[in-house]
Motif scaffolding. Structure first.
Motif, PDB file in Angstrom:
ATOM      1  N   GLN A   1       0.801  -1.222   0.000  1.00  0.00           N
ATOM      2  CA  GLN A   1       0.000   0.000   0.000  1.00  0.00           C
ATOM      3  C   GLN A   1       0.837   1.278   0.000  1.00  0.00           C
ATOM      4  O   GLN A   1       0.609   2.178  -0.808  1.00  0.00           O
ATOM      5  N   ASP A   2       1.801   1.376   0.891  1.00  0.00           N
ATOM      6  CA  ASP A   2       2.581   2.612   1.000  1.00  0.00           C
ATOM      7  C   ASP A   2       3.401   2.872  -0.272  1.00  0.00           C
ATOM      8  O   ASP A   2       3.492   4.012  -0.739  1.00  0.00           O
ATOM      9  N   LYS A   3       3.990   1.806  -0.837  1.00  0.00           N
ATOM     10  CA  LYS A   3       4.774   1.977  -2.065  1.00  0.00           C
ATOM     11  C   LYS A   3       3.890   2.406  -3.232  1.00  0.00           C
ATOM     12  O   LYS A   3       4.287   3.241  -4.049  1.00  0.00           O
ATOM     13  N   LEU A   4       2.693   1.840  -3.304  1.00  0.00           N
ATOM     14  CA  LEU A   4       1.777   2.199  -4.389  1.00  0.00           C
ATOM     15  C   LEU A   4       1.324   3.649  -4.269  1.00  0.00           C
ATOM     16  O   LEU A   4       1.280   4.382  -5.264  1.00  0.00           O
ATOM     17  N   LEU A   5       0.998   4.061  -3.066  1.00  0.00           N
ATOM     18  CA  LEU A   5       0.577   5.443  -2.856  1.00  0.00           C
ATOM     19  C   LEU A   5       1.698   6.412  -3.200  1.00  0.00           C
ATOM     20  O   LEU A   5       1.483   7.423  -3.869  1.00  0.00           O
TER      21      LEU A   5
ATOM     22  N   SER B   1      10.122 -11.068  -7.343  1.00  0.00           N
ATOM     23  CA  SER B   1      10.443 -10.214  -6.197  1.00  0.00           C
ATOM     24  C   SER B   1       9.170  -9.530  -5.725  1.00  0.00           C
ATOM     25  O   SER B   1       8.091  -9.732  -6.300  1.00  0.00           O
ATOM     26  N   ASP B   2       9.298  -8.701  -4.700  1.00  0.00           N
ATOM     27  CA  ASP B   2       8.155  -7.919  -4.240  1.00  0.00           C
ATOM     28  C   ASP B   2       8.211  -6.498  -4.781  1.00  0.00           C
ATOM     29  O   ASP B   2       7.590  -5.591  -4.247  1.00  0.00           O
ATOM     30  N   GLN B   3       8.932  -6.297  -5.883  1.00  0.00           N
ATOM     31  CA  GLN B   3       9.029  -4.970  -6.493  1.00  0.00           C
ATOM     32  C   GLN B   3       7.994  -4.766  -7.603  1.00  0.00           C
ATOM     33  O   GLN B   3       7.936  -3.709  -8.211  1.00  0.00           O
ATOM     34  N   LEU B   4       7.200  -5.805  -7.857  1.00  0.00           N
ATOM     35  CA  LEU B   4       6.114  -5.700  -8.818  1.00  0.00           C
ATOM     36  C   LEU B   4       4.811  -6.066  -8.114  1.00  0.00           C
ATOM     37  O   LEU B   4       4.735  -7.091  -7.439  1.00  0.00           O
ATOM     38  N   TYR B   5       3.796  -5.226  -8.263  1.00  0.00           N
ATOM     39  CA  TYR B   5       2.479  -5.544  -7.721  1.00  0.00           C
ATOM     40  C   TYR B   5       1.656  -6.131  -8.854  1.00  0.00           C
ATOM     41  O   TYR B   5       1.370  -5.463  -9.850  1.00  0.00           O
TER      42      TYR B   5
ATOM     43  N   ILE C   1       0.181  -5.405 -14.140  1.00  0.00           N
ATOM     44  CA  ILE C   1       1.346  -5.186 -13.274  1.00  0.00           C
ATOM     45  C   ILE C   1       1.576  -3.697 -13.029  1.00  0.00           C
ATOM     46  O   ILE C   1       1.469  -2.871 -13.938  1.00  0.00           O
ATOM     47  N   THR C   2       1.935  -3.374 -11.793  1.00  0.00           N
ATOM     48  CA  THR C   2       2.419  -2.046 -11.426  1.00  0.00           C
ATOM     49  C   THR C   2       3.858  -2.184 -10.960  1.00  0.00           C
ATOM     50  O   THR C   2       4.149  -2.974 -10.056  1.00  0.00           O
ATOM     51  N   ASP C   3       4.762  -1.450 -11.591  1.00  0.00           N
ATOM     52  CA  ASP C   3       6.179  -1.491 -11.222  1.00  0.00           C
ATOM     53  C   ASP C   3       6.408  -0.515 -10.072  1.00  0.00           C
ATOM     54  O   ASP C   3       6.242   0.697 -10.220  1.00  0.00           O
ATOM     55  N   LEU C   4       6.807  -1.035  -8.918  1.00  0.00           N
ATOM     56  CA  LEU C   4       6.928  -0.208  -7.715  1.00  0.00           C
ATOM     57  C   LEU C   4       8.214   0.599  -7.659  1.00  0.00           C
ATOM     58  O   LEU C   4       8.333   1.511  -6.834  1.00  0.00           O
TER      59      LEU C   4
ATOM     60  N   LEU D   1       4.782   2.543 -14.774  1.00  0.00           N
ATOM     61  CA  LEU D   1       3.725   1.738 -15.378  1.00  0.00           C
ATOM     62  C   LEU D   1       2.786   1.319 -14.260  1.00  0.00           C
ATOM     63  O   LEU D   1       3.139   0.509 -13.405  1.00  0.00           O
ATOM     64  N   ILE D   2       1.608   1.903 -14.254  1.00  0.00           N
ATOM     65  CA  ILE D   2       0.643   1.692 -13.183  1.00  0.00           C
ATOM     66  C   ILE D   2      -0.575   0.972 -13.736  1.00  0.00           C
ATOM     67  O   ILE D   2      -1.243   1.465 -14.632  1.00  0.00           O
ATOM     68  N   ARG D   3      -0.808  -0.241 -13.241  1.00  0.00           N
ATOM     69  CA  ARG D   3      -1.902  -1.103 -13.696  1.00  0.00           C
ATOM     70  C   ARG D   3      -1.797  -1.341 -15.207  1.00  0.00           C
ATOM     71  O   ARG D   3      -2.754  -1.138 -15.957  1.00  0.00           O
TER      72      ARG D   3
END
Length: 405
Positions: free
Chosen positions: A9-13, A241-245, A261-264, A271-273
């Motif tokens: 959540q925090d990384k996406l925001l 990894s956990d660097q991609l949502y 994919i969202t690249d964190l 690239l968001i969604r």
């Protein structure tokens, strides 16, 4: 298992706030998206980003045009080559993740020489079937006849690369050739084989492992994100990894849907969604390998069919690299393409020209295609305003048998 919303959540925001503040594309797209609070459901209201929205306007995503950028083009497996950006720092960050996986799986590093099946040498330095450049042994896929595969076997014995990188279709053909000819595979020095760029089907894996042993790993990735997932020793494909949502959008009753994919970490070119165009599902199963990352099952969209003209066999990926070269020399020249083999030796190359298309670009396109196809092929280039897409993936090559059934 790293699948919980709270973990991201925090990384996406932070990514959304950064993109909204600094990217002209996202200023309009994301304005006000967090005004009513922040939640997973709120995030899912952000429109899914399609590749077609970005083609020809890739620079509008950039958040810092003064930064030192690393650029590359997608292979065009959806018929739409896309120019992708990363910061140099981001490039090395993604490289460390990928090489960490390769070292864990096969004990190899960046300095180990390797062989790869490719449509042509990356720098176009040679038209020879076998060429070596910067510790890489390139094996041309333009001719995969039995005689050529024999030559590749002898070349591999001589050069002795430590590992191999290949699309599944080429290596599957080579593995079958080794088994049928009863060639001594124990002399080949491979300690790790990585499949990428195409779907790896179970029947292909079985044959490849029969020829080379249980050293085959499936790399699911793209130019946009680099490594998205890598298979483990148990054969399951895990997120890298956990660097991609990763989300599965518009899923069916079995959980299969569009891989979004969202690249964190790529804050230069967010690239968001982003819809990869692939179909898959996330599994919560606990893998025997002990990986903390979820299993991703990808189906469809990565299979490639051969081009066959009598005894001449080649991988259609050659069309991608022709278009890549044209777009490298004339940016945004070819916006989209499709190749149809209407008769055994007659090809129609349909293209949607971009803003960079000009007479010199078409001349280069014609020249490159003629160089890579047999001399007696009748090749016709046709301009179109658009090329239709049906289903989750674009059929960029339609072989003769499919076009006439």
């Amino acid at each position: 298992m790293i699948t919980k919303w709270d973990h991201f959540q925090d990384k996406l925001l932070g990514l959304i706030e950064h993109a909204t503040a600094h990217s002209s594309f996202y200023k309009q797209r994301l304005q006000g998206v967090t005004d009513a609070g922040w939640s997973q459901s709120r995030f899912q209201q952000i429109p899914i980003l399609e590749k077609s929205e970005l083609t020809g306007r890739e620079e509008s995503l950039l958040t810092d045009t003064s930064a030192k950028l690393y650029t590359e083009y997608t292979s065009g497996s959806t018929g739409q080559p896309l120019k992708c950006y990363k910061s140099v720092e981001e490039k090395w960050k993604k490289a460390r993740i990928l090489w960490g996986l390769r070292n864990t799986n096969g004990g190899i590093g960046p300095k180990d020489p390797y062989a790869m099946f490719y449509a042509f040498n990356e720098d176009d330095l040679s038209t020879d079937p076998v060429s070596i450049y910067h510790e890489v042994m390139y094996l041309s896929m333009l001719d995969l006849s039995a005689e050529r595969l024999d030559n590749y076997y002898e070349a591999l014995l001589k050069y002795r690369p430590q590992w191999m990188l290949s699309v599944s279709t080429a290596l599957y053909l080579f593995a079958n050739h080794l088994l049928e000819r009863k060639l001594d595979r124990s002399k080949l020095p491979f300690k790790y084989i990585e499949i990428n760029g195409e779907m790896l089907f179970d029947y292909q894996r079985k044959t490849i492992e029969e020829a080379f042993g249980p050293i085959v790993y499936n790399h699911y990735g793209s130019r946009e994100f680099w490594c998205i997932g890598m298979s483990c020793s148990s054969g399951n494909l895990h997120l890298s990894s956990d660097q991609l949502y990763v989300e599965i959008a518009n899923s069916d009753k079995d959980g299969y849907g569009h891989v979004v994919i969202t690249d964190l970490t790529n804050r230069i070119w967010p690239l968001i969604r982003y819809d990869t165009g692939d179909i898959g599902r996330l599994s919560e199963q606990k893998c025997d390998c002990g990986s903390p990352f979820p299993v991703l099952e990808v189906t469809g969209g990565r299979a490639t069919q051969y081009i066959r003209l009598g005894g001449w066999i080649a991988n259609p990926i050659l069309f991608h690299y022709v278009v890549t070269k044209v777009n490298r020399n004339f940016p945004d020249a070819v916006r989209q393409f499709r190749v149809m083999q209407v008769q055994e030796r007659q090809f129609m190359f349909y293209l949607v020209p971009g803003k960079g298309f000009q007479e010199a670009a078409e001349f280069l396109l014609q020249q490159e295609l003629q160089d890579k196809l047999p001399d007696d092929v009748d090749l016709r280039i046709v301009h179109q305003d658009r090329l239709s897409m049906e289903g989750p993936k674009f059929d960029y090559f339609i072989p003769y048998r499919q076009a006439n059934t």
